[in-house]
Motif scaffolding. Structure first.
Motif, short mmCIF file in Angstrom:
data_model
loop_
_atom_site.label_atom_id
_atom_site.label_comp_id
_atom_site.label_asym_id
_atom_site.label_seq_id
_atom_site.Cartn_x
_atom_site.Cartn_y
_atom_site.Cartn_z
N LEU A 52 0.75 -1.26 0.06
CA LEU A 52 0.02 0.15 0.22
C LEU A 52 1.00 1.22 0.19
O LEU A 52 2.06 1.25 0.41
CB LEU A 52 -0.62 0.21 1.20
N ARG A 53 0.37 2.32 -0.61
CA ARG A 53 1.11 3.49 -0.53
C ARG A 53 0.92 4.20 1.00
O ARG A 53 0.10 3.76 1.86
CB ARG A 53 0.18 4.55 -1.51
N ASP A 54 1.79 5.06 1.19
CA ASP A 54 1.87 5.86 2.50
C ASP A 54 0.70 6.64 2.87
O ASP A 54 0.82 8.04 2.63
CB ASP A 54 3.15 7.06 2.54
N GLU A 55 -0.33 6.05 2.94
CA GLU A 55 -1.58 6.64 3.18
C GLU A 55 -2.37 6.19 4.59
O GLU A 55 -2.75 5.15 4.58
CB GLU A 55 -2.67 6.68 2.03
N ARG A 56 -2.46 7.15 5.54
CA ARG A 56 -2.80 6.72 6.92
C ARG A 56 -3.95 5.85 6.91
O ARG A 56 -4.21 4.80 7.53
CB ARG A 56 -2.58 7.76 7.76
N ALA A 57 -4.95 6.47 6.35
CA ALA A 57 -6.47 6.00 6.16
C ALA A 57 -6.41 4.53 5.69
O ALA A 57 -7.00 3.44 6.12
CB ALA A 57 -7.48 6.69 5.79
N GLU A 58 -5.68 4.34 4.48
CA GLU A 58 -5.64 3.11 3.77
C GLU A 58 -4.99 2.15 4.65
O GLU A 58 -5.40 0.88 4.51
CB GLU A 58 -4.71 3.16 2.50
N ILE A 59 -3.97 2.28 5.12
CA ILE A 59 -3.05 1.42 6.14
C ILE A 59 -3.88 0.99 7.15
O ILE A 59 -4.03 -0.20 7.31
CB ILE A 59 -1.70 2.28 6.80
N ALA A 60 -4.61 1.98 8.02
CA ALA A 60 -5.44 1.53 9.12
C ALA A 60 -6.54 0.59 8.77
O ALA A 60 -6.71 -0.39 9.43
CB ALA A 60 -5.88 2.83 9.97
N THR A 61 -7.15 0.91 7.56
CA THR A 61 -8.18 0.14 7.04
C THR A 61 -7.72 -1.27 6.70
O THR A 61 -8.38 -2.17 7.08
CB THR A 61 -8.83 0.66 5.59
N GLN A 62 -6.50 -1.52 6.09
CA GLN A 62 -6.14 -2.99 6.12
C GLN A 62 -5.56 -3.44 7.13
O GLN A 62 -5.92 -4.88 7.49
CB GLN A 62 -4.56 -2.73 5.14
N LEU A 63 -5.14 -2.81 8.13
CA LEU A 63 -4.80 -3.48 9.44
C LEU A 63 -6.05 -3.85 10.33
O LEU A 63 -6.10 -5.09 10.65
CB LEU A 63 -3.97 -2.42 10.26
N ARG A 64 -7.13 -2.96 10.32
CA ARG A 64 -8.19 -3.55 10.69
C ARG A 64 -8.99 -4.86 10.04
O ARG A 64 -9.27 -5.64 10.89
CB ARG A 64 -9.36 -2.46 10.92
N ALA A 65 -8.87 -4.99 8.71
CA ALA A 65 -9.46 -5.82 7.99
C ALA A 65 -8.65 -7.27 8.55
O ALA A 65 -9.40 -8.34 8.69
CB ALA A 65 -9.06 -5.75 6.70
N TRP A 66 -7.15 -7.26 8.45
CA TRP A 66 -6.50 -8.29 9.08
C TRP A 66 -6.85 -8.63 10.53
O TRP A 66 -7.03 -9.84 10.72
CB TRP A 66 -5.07 -8.12 8.81
N CYS A 67 -7.08 -7.89 11.32
CA CYS A 67 -7.45 -8.04 12.61
C CYS A 67 -8.80 -8.69 12.60
O CYS A 67 -9.12 -9.22 13.67
CB CYS A 67 -7.45 -6.67 13.31
N THR A 84 10.02 11.32 8.26
CA THR A 84 9.61 12.12 7.03
C THR A 84 8.11 12.43 6.99
O THR A 84 7.51 11.71 7.47
CB THR A 84 9.99 11.93 5.72
N GLY A 85 7.63 13.25 6.35
CA GLY A 85 6.27 13.73 6.43
C GLY A 85 5.43 12.37 5.61
O GLY A 85 4.14 12.61 6.22
N ARG A 86 5.86 11.73 4.71
CA ARG A 86 5.09 10.67 4.32
C ARG A 86 5.15 9.39 5.28
O ARG A 86 4.51 8.56 4.98
CB ARG A 86 5.57 10.33 2.85
N ASP A 87 5.78 9.32 6.13
CA ASP A 87 5.72 8.36 7.04
C ASP A 87 4.91 8.15 7.97
O ASP A 87 5.06 9.02 9.20
CB ASP A 87 7.41 8.31 7.97
N VAL A 88 3.74 7.64 7.79
CA VAL A 88 2.48 7.54 8.70
C VAL A 88 2.15 6.25 9.08
O VAL A 88 0.95 6.17 9.71
CB VAL A 88 1.30 8.11 7.86
N THR A 89 2.90 5.17 8.76
CA THR A 89 2.55 3.97 9.36
C THR A 89 2.42 3.72 10.88
O THR A 89 1.68 2.98 11.24
CB THR A 89 3.70 2.90 8.80
N VAL A 90 3.14 4.34 11.51
CA VAL A 90 3.08 4.28 13.02
C VAL A 90 1.74 4.91 13.50
O VAL A 90 1.09 4.45 14.22
CB VAL A 90 4.31 5.03 13.90
N GLU A 91 1.57 6.13 12.82
CA GLU A 91 0.31 6.61 13.28
C GLU A 91 -1.05 5.88 12.83
O GLU A 91 -1.97 5.60 13.61
CB GLU A 91 0.16 8.13 12.62
N ALA A 92 -0.90 5.22 11.65
CA ALA A 92 -1.86 4.36 11.23
C ALA A 92 -2.33 2.82 12.17
O ALA A 92 -2.94 2.51 12.51
CB ALA A 92 -1.66 3.71 9.82
N HIS A 93 -0.97 2.53 12.56
CA HIS A 93 -0.91 1.24 13.72
C HIS A 93 -1.67 1.71 14.79
O HIS A 93 -2.53 1.07 15.22
CB HIS A 93 0.35 0.90 14.08
#
Length: 180
Positions: A52-67, A84-93
Motif C-alpha cells: 500500500l502507498r503511504d496513506e494513513r487511512a488506507e493502512i489503518a483500514t487494511q490493518l483492521r481488516a486483517w485484525c 519524514t512527512g510521508r512516514d505515517v505507518t506508526v500513526e496508522a498502527h
C-alpha cells in the motif's frame, strides 16, 4: 536466559505482511520478500501479503481488516516508520491498537544500536494488539526487517521459546471481549 523447550510442540501462526511504500512493487519489494521468506522458513504460514502507498487511512483500514480476519494472527508491516512527512505507518498502527507493546520499540532500538549505532534513533518501530491480533510496524530497510525478525519476532512467535512467548498468550488477547 531464553531457550527453546524441545518438549513443547511448535505451533505455526498465520502472519500477514504489509509493505508500505509509494514506490515499491511486487517485483522489487525486497523487505516484504525477506519477511515472507523468514516466516515460511520458521514454519509459519504467510496468510496474506499486500503493498500500500503511504496513506494513513488506507493502512489503518487494511490493518483492521486483517485484525477482523480469523485467518490472521500477526501482522508485520514494513516501511513508513521514519521521520519524514510521508512516514505515517506508526500513526496508522496506533489508530488501530487497543494496547501498545511499548517494549517492542525499545528492544528493537537496542538490537538496531548494535548494527547501526545512534542512527537507530530515527526509527519509530512499534508493536501492539488489536482484536486478538499482534501488529508490528518495522522499518522499510531489509536489514531492519532481518534484525526485527531474527532477534525479536522469530523467538517470540515460537511457542517453545521460554520463559514466555507471544504464542502462548495469543488465545487470551481478546478475552475481555468474551462473555463471562
Amino acid at each position: 536466559m531464553s531457550r527453546i523447550d524441545e518438549s513443547r510442540d511448535f505451533i505455526p501462526v498465520r502472519i500477514a505482511v504489509l509493505t508500505v511504500s509509494d514506490t515499491r512493487t511486487p517485483e522489487d519489494d525486497r523487505s516484504g520478500d525477506t519477511l515472507a521468506a523468514r516466516i515460511r522458513r520458521a514454519g509459519h504460514v504467510l496468510a496474506d501479503r499486500k503493498i500500500l502507498r503511504d496513506e494513513r487511512a488506507e493502512i489503518a483500514t487494511q490493518l483492521r481488516a486483517w485484525c477482523d480476519d480469523r485467518g490472521v494472527d500477526v501482522v508485520l508491516s514494513t516501511g513508513g516508520t521514519g521521520l519524514t512527512g510521508r512516514d505515517v505507518t506508526v500513526e496508522a498502527h496506533r489508530d488501530v491498537y487497543e494496547k501498545e507493546i511499548e517494549a517492542f520499540g525499545t528492544v528493537f532500538t537496542i538490537v538496531s544500536m548494535k548494527k547501526i549505532g545512534t542512527s537507530a534513533i530515527q526509527s519509530r518501530a512499534c508493536g501492539g494488539v488489536a482484536n486478538g491480533t499482534y501488529l508490528f510496524a518495522l522499518p522499510g530497510s531489509t536489514g531492519a526487517c532481518k534484525d526485527a525478525w531474527d532477534e525479536i519476532l522469530e523467538p517470540q512467535l515460537d511457542y517453545r521459546h521460554m520463559p514466555c512467548n507471544f504464542v502462548e498468550i495469543l488465545p487470551r488477547l481478546d478475552e475481555h471481549k468474551r462473555r463471562k
